[in-house]
Scaffold this motif. Structure first.
Motif, PDB file in Angstrom:
ATOM      1  N   ALA A  72      49.021  72.753  13.802  1.00 42.41           N
ATOM      2  CA  ALA A  72      49.345  73.187  12.440  1.00 42.41           C
ATOM      3  C   ALA A  72      49.619  71.995  11.536  1.00 42.41           C
ATOM      4  CB  ALA A  72      50.553  74.124  12.465  1.00 42.41           C
ATOM      5  N   ALA A  73      50.299  70.973  12.063  1.00 36.35           N
ATOM      6  CA  ALA A  73      50.585  69.782  11.262  1.00 36.35           C
ATOM      7  C   ALA A  73      49.313  69.027  10.913  1.00 36.35           C
ATOM      8  CB  ALA A  73      51.554  68.867  12.008  1.00 36.35           C
ATOM      9  N   GLU A  74      48.348  69.022  11.837  1.00 38.67           N
ATOM     10  CA  GLU A  74      47.077  68.350  11.557  1.00 38.67           C
ATOM     11  C   GLU A  74      46.310  69.075  10.459  1.00 38.67           C
ATOM     12  OE1 GLU A  74      45.286  68.271  15.380  1.00 38.67           O
ATOM     13  OE2 GLU A  74      46.295  66.424  16.002  1.00 38.67           O
ATOM     14  N   ARG A  75      46.407  70.394  10.453  1.00 36.61           N
ATOM     15  CA  ARG A  75      45.709  71.172   9.433  1.00 36.61           C
ATOM     16  C   ARG A  75      46.419  71.115   8.087  1.00 36.61           C
ATOM     17  NH1 ARG A  75      42.517  76.559  10.939  1.00 36.61           N
ATOM     18  NH2 ARG A  75      41.401  75.862  12.786  1.00 36.61           N
ATOM     19  N   LEU A  76      47.748  71.119   8.119  1.00 39.30           N
ATOM     20  CA  LEU A  76      48.539  71.154   6.884  1.00 39.30           C
ATOM     21  C   LEU A  76      49.575  70.033   6.910  1.00 39.30           C
ATOM     22  CD1 LEU A  76      49.132  75.019   6.607  1.00 39.30           C
ATOM     23  CD2 LEU A  76      47.447  73.642   5.364  1.00 39.30           C
ATOM     24  N   PRO A  77      49.128  68.779   6.732  1.00 44.28           N
ATOM     25  CA  PRO A  77      50.046  67.643   6.850  1.00 44.28           C
ATOM     26  C   PRO A  77      51.104  67.575   5.760  1.00 44.28           C
ATOM     27  CG  PRO A  77      47.889  66.922   6.075  1.00 44.28           C
ATOM     28  CD  PRO A  77      47.734  68.359   6.480  1.00 44.28           C
ATOM     29  N   LYS A 216      46.088  59.562   4.826  1.00 36.86           N
ATOM     30  CA  LYS A 216      47.309  60.237   5.268  1.00 36.86           C
ATOM     31  C   LYS A 216      47.045  61.598   5.893  1.00 36.86           C
ATOM     32  CE  LYS A 216      51.423  58.528   2.959  1.00 36.86           C
ATOM     33  NZ  LYS A 216      52.530  58.889   2.046  1.00 36.86           N
ATOM     34  N   ASP A 217      46.032  62.293   5.403  1.00 35.07           N
ATOM     35  CA  ASP A 217      45.776  63.645   5.908  1.00 35.07           C
ATOM     36  C   ASP A 217      45.061  63.654   7.252  1.00 35.07           C
ATOM     37  OD1 ASP A 217      46.940  64.627   3.662  1.00 35.07           O
ATOM     38  OD2 ASP A 217      45.083  65.189   2.649  1.00 35.07           O
ATOM     39  N   LEU A 218      44.709  62.468   7.776  1.00 30.13           N
ATOM     40  CA  LEU A 218      43.930  62.414   9.016  1.00 30.13           C
ATOM     41  C   LEU A 218      44.790  62.387  10.261  1.00 30.13           C
ATOM     42  CD1 LEU A 218      40.834  62.427   8.931  1.00 30.13           C
ATOM     43  CD2 LEU A 218      41.794  61.548   6.833  1.00 30.13           C
ATOM     44  N   ALA A 219      46.104  62.207  10.124  1.00 30.19           N
ATOM     45  CA  ALA A 219      47.004  62.166  11.275  1.00 30.19           C
ATOM     46  C   ALA A 219      48.355  62.720  10.868  1.00 30.19           C
ATOM     47  CB  ALA A 219      47.156  60.735  11.800  1.00 30.19           C
ATOM     48  N   ASP A 274      61.437  45.503   5.786  1.00 32.58           N
ATOM     49  CA  ASP A 274      61.591  45.939   4.402  1.00 32.58           C
ATOM     50  C   ASP A 274      60.310  46.583   3.866  1.00 32.58           C
ATOM     51  OD1 ASP A 274      64.144  44.914   4.475  1.00 32.58           O
ATOM     52  OD2 ASP A 274      63.611  43.025   3.468  1.00 32.58           O
ATOM     53  N   GLY A 275      59.164  46.114   4.360  1.00 32.00           N
ATOM     54  CA  GLY A 275      57.885  46.613   3.874  1.00 32.00           C
ATOM     55  C   GLY A 275      57.251  47.678   4.745  1.00 32.00           C
ATOM     56  N   LEU A 276      58.017  48.227   5.698  1.00 33.69           N
ATOM     57  CA  LEU A 276      57.470  49.253   6.585  1.00 33.69           C
ATOM     58  C   LEU A 276      57.247  50.561   5.823  1.00 33.69           C
ATOM     59  CD1 LEU A 276      56.802  50.018   9.592  1.00 33.69           C
ATOM     60  CD2 LEU A 276      59.158  50.865   9.728  1.00 33.69           C
ATOM     61  N   VAL A 277      56.086  51.163   6.024  1.00 35.20           N
ATOM     62  CA  VAL A 277      55.761  52.460   5.432  1.00 35.20           C
ATOM     63  C   VAL A 277      55.418  53.418   6.574  1.00 35.20           C
ATOM     64  CG1 VAL A 277      54.222  53.727   3.892  1.00 35.20           C
ATOM     65  CG2 VAL A 277      54.857  51.365   3.349  1.00 35.20           C
ATOM     66  N   VAL A 278      56.109  54.555   6.627  1.00 37.23           N
ATOM     67  CA  VAL A 278      55.801  55.550   7.654  1.00 37.23           C
ATOM     68  C   VAL A 278      55.670  56.921   6.997  1.00 37.23           C
ATOM     69  CG1 VAL A 278      57.010  54.298   9.489  1.00 37.23           C
ATOM     70  CG2 VAL A 278      58.239  56.029   8.171  1.00 37.23           C
ATOM     71  N   TRP A 279      54.879  57.758   7.610  1.00 31.50           N
ATOM     72  CA  TRP A 279      54.833  59.156   7.177  1.00 31.50           C
ATOM     73  C   TRP A 279      54.750  60.066   8.407  1.00 31.50           C
ATOM     74  CZ3 TRP A 279      50.444  56.020   6.892  1.00 31.50           C
ATOM     75  CH2 TRP A 279      49.299  56.493   7.544  1.00 31.50           C
ATOM     76  N   PRO A 280      55.403  61.228   8.385  1.00 31.90           N
ATOM     77  CA  PRO A 280      56.427  61.590   7.409  1.00 31.90           C
ATOM     78  C   PRO A 280      57.690  60.770   7.661  1.00 31.90           C
ATOM     79  CG  PRO A 280      56.434  63.179   9.174  1.00 31.90           C
ATOM     80  CD  PRO A 280      55.272  62.243   9.444  1.00 31.90           C
ATOM     81  N   ARG A 281      58.598  60.737   6.703  1.00 32.11           N
ATOM     82  CA  ARG A 281      59.817  59.966   6.894  1.00 32.11           C
ATOM     83  C   ARG A 281      60.679  60.665   7.933  1.00 32.11           C
ATOM     84  NH1 ARG A 281      61.348  55.609   4.977  1.00 32.11           N
ATOM     85  NH2 ARG A 281      63.508  54.939   4.885  1.00 32.11           N
ATOM     86  N   PRO A 282      61.110  59.940   8.998  1.00 34.22           N
ATOM     87  CA  PRO A 282      61.898  60.607  10.045  1.00 34.22           C
ATOM     88  C   PRO A 282      63.223  61.122   9.476  1.00 34.22           C
ATOM     89  CG  PRO A 282      61.145  58.429  10.762  1.00 34.22           C
ATOM     90  CD  PRO A 282      60.883  58.527   9.305  1.00 34.22           C
TER      91      PRO A 282
END
Length: 286
Positions: A72-77, A216-219, A274-282
């Motif tokens: 479901a998360a892969e389909r609707l990130p 972003k929508d690919l994972a 400082d420059g780390l970017v993650v998604w979604p934010r934990p």
């Protein structure tokens, strides 16, 4: 008995996937055999997914809840319930063997990159037994076809970044510049027509934040960096990242832990954290 679906997950599934083709497609993708699916005839969406929840709880499908949440998360990130549950799900990252494809490139004429050392750090982490690592050094963008024959959970790109472009190699070792938009189009085609399902994406490149929007929508989860990546810091971060996947709730959480440990090893790596970017934010526990 299987891990039960949470009420918030049942509600989210009912809103997003109506009984019939939408729900059936998701269930098939998550590995539910047709005989375990309740009838969609004349039932409300909430009732349908409550019946699915009963099948999950009785263990009709091994790790059914986690399979559903990841699919479901892969389909609707953009759905926070699905993404959070997939990230927290131990079946997604915390248990079993995680398959990682490391794709590295060092075109002629570019500043020397640490792709080979980064791969070595990942392989050393794999010695702990929780990773299965495949690699494509000196990679052209066509080497991503490896995903079709040997599916991976995480795609790790260790290459130069320039604005919204990533730099691969052509057959002569020269620069092959590929836009993030074009890369996303390729991975989308693999997902839609080749059954490639990425749980995580790691952009081990400078200015990776400039390339993540179309990707972003690919994972369900991803990691990138802003600014210039120091070679030694990037190698240390990669080693910590894949070690932390033994017990972190997901890739994003592992990345936050890895960045902190990298700085503890070498305070000159503070810019990486400082420059780390993650998604979604934990989400923070407690």
């Amino acid at each position: 008995m299987g891990e039960p679906l949470r009420q918030a997950e049942i509600v989210a599934l009912a809103k997003a996937f109506a009984p019939g083709p939408p729900a059936r497609g998701l269930l098939l993708e998550a590995g539910f055999p047709p005989e375990s699916m309740p009838s969609a005839f004349g039932v409300l969406s909430t009732d349908f997914w409550s019946m699915v929840a009963e099948a999950v709880t009785t263990g009709h499908v091994l790790d059914g809840r986690c399979r559903l949440m990841v699919a479901a998360a892969e389909r609707l990130p953009a759905n926070e319930v699905f993404v959070r549950s997939a990230a927290e799900c131990r079946g997604a990252f915390g248990n079993g063997v995680l398959r990682v494809l490391v794709v590295g490139a060092q075109p002629h004429g570019q500043q020397r990159l640490r792709a080979d050392r980064e791969l070595r750090a990942v392989l050393e982490a794999a010695e702990l037994g929780h990773l299965q690592v495949d690699s494509r050094p000196a990679a052209a963008v066509t080497d991503l076809r490896r995903l079709l024959d040997h599916p991976a959970d995480v795609l790790h790109l260790a290459c130069h970044g320039d604005g919204g472009d990533l730099l691969f190699e052509d057959t002569t070792g020269e620069e092959q510049r590929v836009s993030a938009v074009e890369l996303a189009r390729t991975l989308t085609t693999y997902r839609d027509h080749g059954r490639v399902r990425l749980r995580g994406l790691v952009l081990g490149s400078c200015h990776g934040d400039q390339a993540i929007t179309p990707l972003k929508d690919l994972a369900a989860e991803g990691v990138a960096h802003t600014g210039i990546l120091d070679d030694d810091c990037a190698v240390a971060f990669a080693g910590h990242l894949y070690r932390e996947l033994r017990h972190a709730a997901g890739l994003a959480s592992a990345a936050v832990l890895a960045a902190r440990h990298t700085v503890l090893e070498d305070d000159l790596c503070q810019s990486l954290e400082d420059g780390l970017v993650v998604w979604p934010r934990p989400s923070r526990e407690g």
